[in-house]
Design an enzyme around this catalytic site. Structure first.
Site, PDB file in Angstrom:
ATOM      1  N   LYS A  49     -54.092   0.169  51.354  1.00 53.28           N
ATOM      2  CA  LYS A  49     -53.616   0.441  49.987  1.00 53.28           C
ATOM      3  C   LYS A  49     -52.109   0.726  50.009  1.00 53.28           C
ATOM      4  CE  LYS A  49     -56.549   3.946  49.576  1.00 53.28           C
ATOM      5  NZ  LYS A  49     -57.235   3.907  50.891  1.00 53.28           N
TER       6      LYS A  49
ATOM      7  N   ARG B 151     -51.439   5.021  63.013  1.00 52.87           N
ATOM      8  CA  ARG B 151     -50.486   5.043  61.891  1.00 52.87           C
ATOM      9  C   ARG B 151     -49.392   6.086  62.092  1.00 52.87           C
ATOM     10  NH1 ARG B 151     -52.626   5.589  55.909  1.00 52.87           N
ATOM     11  NH2 ARG B 151     -53.824   7.270  56.868  1.00 52.87           N
TER      12      ARG B 151
ATOM     13  N   ARG C 112     -50.054  11.790  60.267  1.00 51.05           N
ATOM     14  CA  ARG C 112     -50.690  12.661  59.274  1.00 51.05           C
ATOM     15  C   ARG C 112     -51.705  13.564  59.964  1.00 51.05           C
ATOM     16  NH1 ARG C 112     -52.447   8.758  54.289  1.00 51.05           N
ATOM     17  NH2 ARG C 112     -54.334  10.031  54.465  1.00 51.05           N
TER      18      ARG C 112
ATOM     19  N   ARG D 113     -61.198   8.444  42.436  1.00 52.94           N
ATOM     20  CA  ARG D 113     -62.052   8.544  43.625  1.00 52.94           C
ATOM     21  C   ARG D 113     -63.439   9.045  43.279  1.00 52.94           C
ATOM     22  NH1 ARG D 113     -57.663   8.979  47.610  1.00 52.94           N
ATOM     23  NH2 ARG D 113     -58.601   8.926  49.646  1.00 52.94           N
TER      24      ARG D 113
ATOM     25  N   ARG E 276     -63.777  11.502  56.176  1.00 59.81           N
ATOM     26  CA  ARG E 276     -63.168  10.798  55.023  1.00 59.81           C
ATOM     27  C   ARG E 276     -63.997   9.573  54.662  1.00 59.81           C
ATOM     28  NH1 ARG E 276     -57.466  10.004  57.641  1.00 59.81           N
ATOM     29  NH2 ARG E 276     -56.960   8.738  55.811  1.00 59.81           N
TER      30      ARG E 276
HETATM   31  P1  AP5 Z   1     -52.400   2.084  54.995  1.00 65.43           P
HETATM   32  O1  AP5 Z   1     -51.916   0.977  54.134  1.00 65.43           O
HETATM   33  O2  AP5 Z   1     -51.516   3.266  55.184  1.00 65.43           O
HETATM   34  O3  AP5 Z   1     -53.880   2.529  54.548  1.00 65.43           O
HETATM   35  P2  AP5 Z   1     -54.403   3.212  53.201  1.00 65.43           P
HETATM   36  O4  AP5 Z   1     -55.449   2.333  52.610  1.00 65.43           O
HETATM   37  O5  AP5 Z   1     -53.269   3.619  52.330  1.00 65.43           O
HETATM   38  O6  AP5 Z   1     -55.165   4.445  53.862  1.00 65.43           O
HETATM   39  P3  AP5 Z   1     -55.046   6.024  53.630  1.00 65.43           P
HETATM   40  O7  AP5 Z   1     -55.516   6.656  54.912  1.00 65.43           O
HETATM   41  O8  AP5 Z   1     -53.711   6.427  53.116  1.00 65.43           O
HETATM   42  O9  AP5 Z   1     -56.123   6.224  52.513  1.00 65.43           O
HETATM   43  P4  AP5 Z   1     -56.874   7.475  52.123  1.00 65.43           P
HETATM   44  O10 AP5 Z   1     -57.541   7.036  50.902  1.00 65.43           O
HETATM   45  O11 AP5 Z   1     -57.756   8.035  53.177  1.00 65.43           O
HETATM   46  O12 AP5 Z   1     -55.718   8.599  51.991  1.00 65.43           O
HETATM   47  P5  AP5 Z   1     -54.902   9.180  50.752  1.00 65.43           P
HETATM   48  O13 AP5 Z   1     -53.536   9.435  51.208  1.00 65.43           O
HETATM   49  O14 AP5 Z   1     -55.134   8.357  49.534  1.00 65.43           O
HETATM   50  O15 AP5 Z   1     -52.760   1.437  56.421  1.00 65.43           O
HETATM   51  C1  AP5 Z   1     -53.258   2.242  57.484  1.00 65.43           C
HETATM   52  C2  AP5 Z   1     -52.629   1.763  58.814  1.00 65.43           C
HETATM   53  O16 AP5 Z   1     -53.078   0.437  59.085  1.00 65.43           O
HETATM   54  C3  AP5 Z   1     -51.096   1.699  58.786  1.00 65.43           C
HETATM   55  O17 AP5 Z   1     -50.615   2.103  60.030  1.00 65.43           O
HETATM   56  C4  AP5 Z   1     -50.778   0.222  58.511  1.00 65.43           C
HETATM   57  O18 AP5 Z   1     -49.559  -0.163  59.119  1.00 65.43           O
HETATM   58  C5  AP5 Z   1     -51.979  -0.483  59.155  1.00 65.43           C
HETATM   59  N1  AP5 Z   1     -52.389  -1.673  58.405  1.00 65.43           N
HETATM   60  C6  AP5 Z   1     -52.451  -1.821  57.051  1.00 65.43           C
HETATM   61  N2  AP5 Z   1     -52.897  -3.056  56.732  1.00 65.43           N
HETATM   62  C7  AP5 Z   1     -53.146  -3.680  57.918  1.00 65.43           C
HETATM   63  C8  AP5 Z   1     -53.651  -4.979  58.250  1.00 65.43           C
HETATM   64  N3  AP5 Z   1     -53.985  -5.857  57.296  1.00 65.43           N
HETATM   65  N4  AP5 Z   1     -53.802  -5.288  59.550  1.00 65.43           N
HETATM   66  C9  AP5 Z   1     -53.455  -4.377  60.532  1.00 65.43           C
HETATM   67  N5  AP5 Z   1     -52.981  -3.140  60.279  1.00 65.43           N
HETATM   68  C10 AP5 Z   1     -52.828  -2.795  58.977  1.00 65.43           C
HETATM   69  O19 AP5 Z   1     -55.646  10.568  50.489  1.00 65.43           O
HETATM   70  C11 AP5 Z   1     -55.603  11.612  51.432  1.00 65.43           C
HETATM   71  C12 AP5 Z   1     -56.481  12.775  50.967  1.00 65.43           C
HETATM   72  O20 AP5 Z   1     -55.975  13.320  49.729  1.00 65.43           O
HETATM   73  C13 AP5 Z   1     -57.937  12.424  50.645  1.00 65.43           C
HETATM   74  O21 AP5 Z   1     -58.721  12.430  51.826  1.00 65.43           O
HETATM   75  C14 AP5 Z   1     -58.305  13.561  49.680  1.00 65.43           C
HETATM   76  O22 AP5 Z   1     -58.582  14.763  50.371  1.00 65.43           O
HETATM   77  C15 AP5 Z   1     -57.037  13.757  48.877  1.00 65.43           C
HETATM   78  N6  AP5 Z   1     -57.012  12.926  47.634  1.00 65.43           N
HETATM   79  C16 AP5 Z   1     -56.179  11.866  47.395  1.00 65.43           C
HETATM   80  N7  AP5 Z   1     -56.444  11.323  46.185  1.00 65.43           N
HETATM   81  C17 AP5 Z   1     -57.450  12.056  45.659  1.00 65.43           C
HETATM   82  C18 AP5 Z   1     -58.187  11.965  44.443  1.00 65.43           C
HETATM   83  N8  AP5 Z   1     -57.919  11.006  43.532  1.00 65.43           N
HETATM   84  N9  AP5 Z   1     -59.163  12.861  44.211  1.00 65.43           N
HETATM   85  C19 AP5 Z   1     -59.441  13.848  45.132  1.00 65.43           C
HETATM   86  N10 AP5 Z   1     -58.797  13.980  46.306  1.00 65.43           N
HETATM   87  C20 AP5 Z   1     -57.806  13.092  46.570  1.00 65.43           C
HETATM   88 ZN    ZN Z   2     -52.501   5.495  51.725  1.00 70.98          ZN
END
Ligand code: AP5
Ligand code: ZN
Length: 217
Positions: A13, A128, A161, A89, A172
């Site tokens: 994402k 990452r 992170r 979410r 997660r």
């Molecule tokens: P990356 O693009 O960074 O992945 P991502 O989908 O953004 O994954 P996240 O871990 O950020 O998602 P998440 O939903 O767990 O965390 P969030 O920050 O939203 O890619 C990951 C890695 O892979 C990178 O190193 C990249 O280079 C590599 N990569 C990407 N694409 C690739 C490909 N095609 N091939 C190879 N490598 C690739 O949320 C964190 C926390 O916040 C949650 O757990 C929760 O506690 C809280 N939170 C956030 N939003 C809410 C909400 N709406 N409601 C309640 N709690 C919330």
């Molecule tokens: Zn993310």
């Protein structure tokens, strides 16, 4: 462009959203990045959120909806639309988003699901590196920075992170399948849901996204 980018942790994402932002000139609202900014500022929300994020759980719906509402309603960058990354979410968040948008006579245009098997996510998450100030992400193997452990644009240090370890990732993923899969089903019942194979390399994922936006997928 008004759209949602869904998918499990590590699906891509945060990697794809900046490309969409650049092409369509809309803002990128990543709720995880917003919460991490609160953690960095050591606010009371940040302190509470850190415990929940490190346990792989979800922050309270009302807090998250209000956070998104204030951005959509008052961030001038959102005038051209928005990409929601990590929100909604839960089904409650999705319902509140719909009613917020309809009160402004607006609708979502796309709800894209980045689909990928859980087992491919461990290496993505544990490798990452992020630049905390911008949210830019890299990968030790798949997308390394030009210079070891520093951001390409600012030269500032990259970090891991605190929730990017295998144990928290399992939690997660459990939370995603339990609480966010119903959100995918919610959008599948509308005409705006589209799946994209997120196991492809990033350039191919981008091409698949463009096909969705052009209505060719
Ligand atoms: P990356 O693009 O960074 O992945 P991502 O989908 O953004 O994954 P996240 O871990 O950020 O998602 P998440 O939903 O767990 O965390 P969030 O920050 O939203 O890619 C990951 C890695 O892979 C990178 O190193 C990249 O280079 C590599 N990569 C990407 N694409 C690739 C490909 N095609 N091939 C190879 N490598 C690739 O949320 C964190 C926390 O916040 C949650 O757990 C929760 O506690 C809280 N939170 C956030 N939003 C809410 C909400 N709406 N409601 C309640 N709690 C919330
Ligand atoms: Zn993310």
């Amino acid at each position: 462009m008004r759209m949602i980018l869904m998918g499990p942790p590590g699906a891509g994402k945060g990697t794809q959203a900046p490309r969409i932002k650049e092409k369509y000139g809309c803002c990128h609202l990543a709720t995880g990045d917003m919460l991490r900014a609160q953690v960095a500022k050591k606010t009371s929300l940040g302190r509470e959120a850190k415990k929940i994020m490190d346990a792989g759980g979800l922050v309270n719906d009302e807090i998250m909806v209000n956070m998104i509402r204030s951005e959509i309603e008052s961030n001038p960058e959102c005038k051209n639309g928005f990409i929601l990354d990590g929100f909604p979410r839960t089904v409650t968040q999705a319902e509140k988003l719909d009613s917020m948008l309809s009160s402004h006579q607006q609708k979502l245009q796309h709800a894209i699901e980045l689909q990928i098997d859980d087992q491919l996510l461990v290496s993505r998450i544990t490798g990452r590196l992020i630049h905390p100030a911008s949210g830019r992400s890299y990968h030790k193997i798949f997308s390394p920075p030009k210079q070891s452990m520093t951001d390409d644009l600012t030269g500032e240090p990259l970090i891991q992170r605190s929730d990017d370890n295998e144990e928290t990732l399992r939690k997660r993923l459990g939370t995603y399948h339990e609480q966010t899969s119903p959100v995918v089903a919610y959008y599948q019942r509308t005409g705006i849901w589209k799946p994209v194979d997120a196991s492809q390399e990033p350039g191919q994922v981008w091409q698949s996204l463009l096909k969705c936006f052009d209505g060719k997928s």
